[in-house]
Design an enzyme around this catalytic site. Structure first.
Site, PDB file in Angstrom:
ATOM      1  N   ARG A   1     -11.064   5.880  -6.247  1.00  0.00           N
ATOM      2  CA  ARG A   1      -9.778   5.376  -5.980  1.00  0.00           C
ATOM      3  C   ARG A   1     -10.432   4.266  -5.753  1.00  0.00           C
ATOM      4  O   ARG A   1     -11.440   3.501  -6.448  1.00  0.00           O
ATOM      5  CB  ARG A   1     -11.003   6.055  -4.405  1.00  0.00           C
ATOM      6  CG  ARG A   1      -9.731   5.435  -3.548  1.00  0.00           C
ATOM      7  CD  ARG A   1     -10.095   6.399  -1.894  1.00  0.00           C
ATOM      8  NE  ARG A   1      -9.513   5.654  -0.919  1.00  0.00           N
ATOM      9  CZ  ARG A   1      -8.708   6.290  -0.577  1.00  0.00           C
ATOM     10  NH1 ARG A   1      -7.806   6.993  -1.171  1.00  0.00           N
ATOM     11  NH2 ARG A   1      -7.896   5.546   0.309  1.00  0.00           N
TER      12      ARG A   1
ATOM     13  N   CYS B   1       0.567  -0.865   0.182  1.00  0.00           N
ATOM     14  CA  CYS B   1      -0.375  -0.183   0.242  1.00  0.00           C
ATOM     15  C   CYS B   1       0.929   0.820   0.593  1.00  0.00           C
ATOM     16  O   CYS B   1       2.107   1.663  -0.693  1.00  0.00           O
ATOM     17  CB  CYS B   1      -1.144   0.076   0.702  1.00  0.00           C
ATOM     18  SG  CYS B   1      -2.603   0.869   0.697  1.00  0.00           S
TER      19      CYS B   1
ATOM     20  N   HIS C   1      -3.234  -4.936   0.472  1.00  0.00           N
ATOM     21  CA  HIS C   1      -3.043  -4.215   1.719  1.00  0.00           C
ATOM     22  C   HIS C   1      -3.123  -4.861   2.783  1.00  0.00           C
ATOM     23  O   HIS C   1      -3.717  -6.084   2.757  1.00  0.00           O
ATOM     24  CB  HIS C   1      -3.613  -2.372   2.141  1.00  0.00           C
ATOM     25  CG  HIS C   1      -5.184  -2.819   2.782  1.00  0.00           C
ATOM     26  ND1 HIS C   1      -5.888  -1.258   1.839  1.00  0.00           N
ATOM     27  CD2 HIS C   1      -5.583  -3.677   3.086  1.00  0.00           C
ATOM     28  CE1 HIS C   1      -6.776  -1.893   2.869  1.00  0.00           C
ATOM     29  NE2 HIS C   1      -7.159  -2.960   3.093  1.00  0.00           N
TER      30      HIS C   1
END
Ligand code: ZN
Lengths: 418, 236
Positions: free
Chosen positions: B130, B96, B194
């Site tokens: 996003r 991430c 992540h």
């Protein structure tokens, strides 16, 4: 009600009707649907419904529903209080709460963290109560440093009196943006989101707890006039007087909530001697901490939505002989991402009988296996009760810790217990 | 493992800045899978105010918000320990925000390029949208192949320079750009999966361990494999 322009009055009436309809048809608490209908009719309704009232807003990552309830209860000393007691904490819920109580001059509103700046602006609130900020449902929530900045800026634009936890660096930094403040040393168990200075990013010196200070820019914990003494189950007021708490609600988190509520009540001129007895009476809030007796076993429901909440829940578990059920879902209200399970230290559960449940119990299973906590997999609370009862007839208690929709599912199984 | 020590040293870099999504999980799974094979381990938490030791075996970098990410990158560049460790051949897993800052450059919140640690030949900037949700990707065959599953939540878009190779091909989700996911260069691995990427993908944990200790005996299936299968089935 008579001061409102006609359109707003109409919207409030329409909203009220929809809320009763929702309750009557069993679709929910009625707190959100009423406001949703009303908002379509009058966008400025929140501002108009707030006029002529004294409003307190309560926000935090954890404990906002409970603290709202505590403060609303204390303010009953002053007369009727409008409040969104079912935790509908966005503007639609605020509109419903205010519309349902047109004659209440006082209002205490729980506010979702993201909405605080705009609700503060719309309501022109007199008091803003802030307890804690930590990671929560990161797939849809804002970054908390950004959130604290927005709180700080919004508070600076108003004359609101802030009552805030000095021990949480992010909250204190946000509260320092206000023109008037009462600081409460309410403690901070979960520290993983505040190792760095909110002002400059320096590594905070946090010794001795709860003091904190930035060695780089000098930013430090504001001096508190109220403080919680968890060891002695008491609150110390600005006059150094010690108040034994003896709350019905369990744990340090609720001691913190009570101290904040007492400090808030004092800002309204209600002394601790009057507010505290009202706080002590409250046994459960929207199903949290409720016990249900089934097959002779007392099942207690604890809600934990994020790592800080799980840490608090572990601290109020019954003695190790009492089995515990953990239940985790990942629906939209829970956050679709279960990564946060790895922020929780489950090793404290070693030595207990543990069951895992919920849609994401495989995630829980791996998490517990990694922390070397033995566990069993279950489908329903009633199955666990039956199993425990059959194997250990002397067990009379069971704790359940669940995240949001998992909690609501279990609560619904027991008939939406309060 | 380093020549002077019989302990596998797992170095978790900056838990105070880069630990947003359960990043601790990667350290815990590495430790568990090593110890189940009789390899002693040690987890070092290196805070941003402390120097990064260069003698570790596996270095872990997690996710972080925009400002902590910039602070972490600046401190790591000034410190130099991570770069020295990578040059020595340590294994690195960066996820991430950590993935972006081990690269040559990454974007701040206005997408101005900022310099990274430079141990992975990638450049990251901000995309229009996003990327949030479950992600599935197929690992490069030369790394052992296999399918990986994770959760991504980032606005980054990453392009690879000539020295870096895609870690995997995206099957579902976005990753670097919708077609590739992550990157590797020698023993430095980066990914947008992540937080607990290793708990959900035991084969990635073993890949990192093999880089330091050589061939590993297989382990009996655990809840890690069960979760891996469950998540793949849910995402596809
Ligand atoms: Zn500072």
């Amino acid at each position: 009600m008579s001061e409102l322009p006609l359109r707003a009055q109409l919207a409030a009436v329409v909203g009220k009707g929809a809320a009763s309809l929702s309750r009557a048809t069993g679709r929910g608490d009625g707190s959100v649907i009423g406001g949703k209908v009303a908002l379509k009719v009058e966008p400025d309704l929140l501002a108009q419904l707030s006029r002529g009232r004294r409003i307190a807003l309560v926000s935090a990552t954890n404990g906002k529903t409970t603290t709202t309830r505590l403060i609303a209860s204390a303010l009953q000393e002053l007369g009727p209080v409008a409040t969104n007691e079912h935790g509908a904490n966005m503007p639609t819920g605020h509109i419903t709460a205010l519309a349902n109580q047109p004659d209440a001059r006082e209002a205490v509103l729980e506010v979702d963290e993201k909405y605080l700046p705009r609700v503060l602006e719309a309501t022109n609130a007199a008091v803003v109560v802030l307890m804690n900020l930590s990671r929560d449902q990161m797939d849809r929530a804002s970054e908390i440093n950004l959130l604290a900045k927005k709180w700080r800026d919004a508070l600076g634009r108003t004359q609101a009196h802030v009552v805030a936890n000095a021990d949480d660096p992010l909250v204190a930094w946000a509260g320092l943006g206000a023109n008037y403040a009462t600081w409460v040393s309410a403690g901070q168990r979960w520290k993983e989101d505040s190792w760095c200075c909110p002002e400059c990013g320096g590594h905070l010196k946090r010794d001795p707890d709860p003091h904190w200070e930035c060695p780089e820019c000098g930013m430090r914990r504001p001096d508190a006039t109220w403080s919680v003494d968890n060891e002695n189950d008491s609150v110390v007021d600005p006059g150094e007087q010690r108040w034994p708490l003896r709350m019905s609600l369990p744990g340090d988190a609720n001691r913190a909530n009570a101290a904040i509520a007492m400090a808030t009540a004092a800002a309204y001129g209600i002394p601790a001697a009057q507010s505290l007895p009202r706080l002590q009476e409250i046994r459960s809030v929207a199903g949290r901490y409720t016990s249900v007796v089934t097959d002779g076993v007392e099942v207690r429901l604890l809600l934990a939505k994020n790592p800080a909440g799980w840490l608090e829940s572990f601290s109020v578990l019954d003695p190790p002989r009492v089995p515990v059920i953990l239940s985790v879902n990942a629906q939209i209200p829970d956050g679709k991402d279960t990564s946060w399970l790895w922020d929780v230290d489950y090793s404290v559960l070693r030595g207990r009988r543990v069951f895992v449940m919920g849609e994401r119990r495989t995630d829980l299973a791996l998490r517990l296996e990694t922390d070397e906590v033995p566990f069993e997999v279950a489908d329903r609370v009633s199955d666990v009760v039956a199993k425990v009862k059959a194997e250990s007839p002397d067990i009379t208690k069971l704790d359940v810790i669940a995240n949001y929709t998992a909690f609501q599912q279990i609560r619904a199984d027991y008939g939406r217990v309060e | 493992m380093s020549d002077t020590s019989s302990v596998l040293r797992i170095v978790w870099i900056y838990p105070d800045l880069l630990s947003t999504y359960g990043d601790q999980g990667n350290a815990l799974i590495l430790r568990r899978r090593a110890e189940q094979r009789g390899i002693r381990t040690e987890i070092l938490h290196v805070h941003s105010s402390d120097p990064v030791p260069a003698e570790g075996d596996v270095y872990l970098l997690g996710g972080g918000e925009d400002r902590p990410q910039i602070l972490a990158a600046n401190r790591l560049r000034a410190d130099g320990g991570l770069k020295r460790a990578a040059e020595r051949g340590a294994a690195v897993l960066a996820v991430c925000a950590g993935y972006q800052i081990v690269g040559q450059s990454y974007g701040d919140d206005d997408d101005n390029p900022l310099p990274g640690v430079g141990i992975l030949d990638i450049h990251s900037g901000r995309g229009e949208t996003r990327a949030v949700g479950e992600i599935v990707a197929d690992v490069a065959p030369e790394l052992g192949g296999g399918r990986i599953t994770g959760f991504e939540n980032h606005q980054g878009r990453t392009t690879l320079g000539p020295t870096a190779t895609p870690l995997s091909r995206t099957v579902a989700g976005i990753g670097n750009d919708g077609s590739t996911e992550g990157a590797y260069q020698g023993q430095v691995l980066g990914t947008y999966l992540h937080g607990p990427a290793l708990p959900r993908n035991p084969q990635l944990a073993d890949l990192l361990l093999r880089m330091r200790v050589g061939e590993l005996p297989p382990l009996p299936p655990s809840w890690g494999e069960a979760l891996h299968e469950e998540r793949l089935a849910a995402a596809l």
